[in-house]
Design a protein around this motif. Structure first.
Motif, PDB file in Angstrom:
ATOM      1  N   ASN A   1       0.888  -1.393  -0.180  1.00 29.05           N
ATOM      2  CA  ASN A   1       0.066   0.188  -0.278  1.00 29.05           C
ATOM      3  C   ASN A   1       0.648   1.177  -0.521  1.00 29.05           C
ATOM      4  O   ASN A   1       0.388   2.750  -0.423  1.00 29.05           O
ATOM      5  CB  ASN A   1      -0.929  -0.080   1.144  1.00 29.05           C
ATOM      6  CG  ASN A   1      -0.014  -0.139   2.520  1.00 29.05           C
ATOM      7  OD1 ASN A   1       0.566  -0.717   2.711  1.00 29.05           O
ATOM      8  ND2 ASN A   1      -0.335   0.932   3.687  1.00 29.05           N
TER       9      ASN A   1
ATOM     10  N   HIS B   1      -4.614  -2.562  -5.156  1.00 30.60           N
ATOM     11  CA  HIS B   1      -3.890  -1.841  -4.678  1.00 30.60           C
ATOM     12  C   HIS B   1      -4.158  -1.907  -2.911  1.00 30.60           C
ATOM     13  O   HIS B   1      -5.415  -1.348  -2.570  1.00 30.60           O
ATOM     14  CB  HIS B   1      -4.070  -0.323  -4.750  1.00 30.60           C
ATOM     15  CG  HIS B   1      -2.302  -0.014  -4.498  1.00 30.60           C
ATOM     16  ND1 HIS B   1      -2.177   1.858  -4.214  1.00 30.60           N
ATOM     17  CD2 HIS B   1      -1.251  -0.496  -4.107  1.00 30.60           C
ATOM     18  CE1 HIS B   1      -0.831   1.354  -3.612  1.00 30.60           C
ATOM     19  NE2 HIS B   1      -0.377   0.274  -3.718  1.00 30.60           N
ATOM     20  N   THR B   2      -3.135  -2.289  -2.556  1.00 31.41           N
ATOM     21  CA  THR B   2      -3.818  -3.821  -0.723  1.00 31.41           C
ATOM     22  C   THR B   2      -2.221  -3.835  -0.061  1.00 31.41           C
ATOM     23  O   THR B   2      -1.438  -3.421  -0.840  1.00 31.41           O
ATOM     24  CB  THR B   2      -4.649  -4.671  -0.784  1.00 31.41           C
ATOM     25  OG1 THR B   2      -3.753  -5.764  -1.352  1.00 31.41           O
ATOM     26  CG2 THR B   2      -5.749  -5.242  -0.790  1.00 31.41           C
ATOM     27  N   ARG B   3      -2.430  -3.719   0.901  1.00 34.00           N
ATOM     28  CA  ARG B   3      -1.229  -4.038   1.341  1.00 34.00           C
ATOM     29  C   ARG B   3       0.123  -5.111   1.230  1.00 34.00           C
ATOM     30  O   ARG B   3       0.459  -4.836   1.233  1.00 34.00           O
ATOM     31  CB  ARG B   3      -1.994  -3.522   2.504  1.00 34.00           C
ATOM     32  CG  ARG B   3      -0.278  -4.613   4.242  1.00 34.00           C
ATOM     33  CD  ARG B   3      -0.685  -4.353   5.391  1.00 34.00           C
ATOM     34  NE  ARG B   3       0.778  -4.707   6.124  1.00 34.00           N
ATOM     35  CZ  ARG B   3       0.580  -5.180   7.403  1.00 34.00           C
ATOM     36  NH1 ARG B   3      -1.059  -4.826   8.574  1.00 34.00           N
ATOM     37  NH2 ARG B   3       1.857  -5.098   7.841  1.00 34.00           N
TER      38      ARG B   3
END
Length: 108
Positions: A31, A52-54
């Motif tokens: 992220n 889009h993530t961690r």
């Protein structure tokens, strides 16, 4: 006291991908990545990520991208006036996108 979250690359999925196909990058603290840079300086800003993530970034591989390592940038250089004087970090993947059929595709 300073606390830092380090961006960590783990893997590409699929391991073999062609331009125009979706690539998943897996890792930790993704992220904090705001731009990808493929070989030969082909950049994809965060606004073009499909997810889009961690733990994951999904992106369509640009047609002009080449095989090689991918840089994970913690700054979207398309959002700054003078990218040459910007301060940012690039975390390079420890493996390269490498696909013999991709090489033939891009050498046409």
């Amino acid at each position: 006291l300073t606390y830092e979250e380090g961006i960590e690359f783990e893997a590409f999925s699929p391991e073999s991908v062609m331009p125009g196909e979706e690539l998943t990058i897996k890792g930790e603290y993704l992220n904090l990545v705001h731009m990808l840079e493929f070989a030969d300086g082909v950049r994809v800003p965060e606004s073009e990520f499909t997810e889009h993530t961690r733990y994951e970034i999904k992106v369509i591989v640009p047609e002009e991208a080449r095989i090689g390592k991918v840089g994970l940038l913690d700054l979207d250089l398309s959002t700054v006036e003078d990218a040459g004087s910007a301060i940012y970090n690039i975390i390079m993947t420890d493996v390269a996108l490498n696909n013999s059929s991709w090489r033939r595709h891009t050498d046409r």
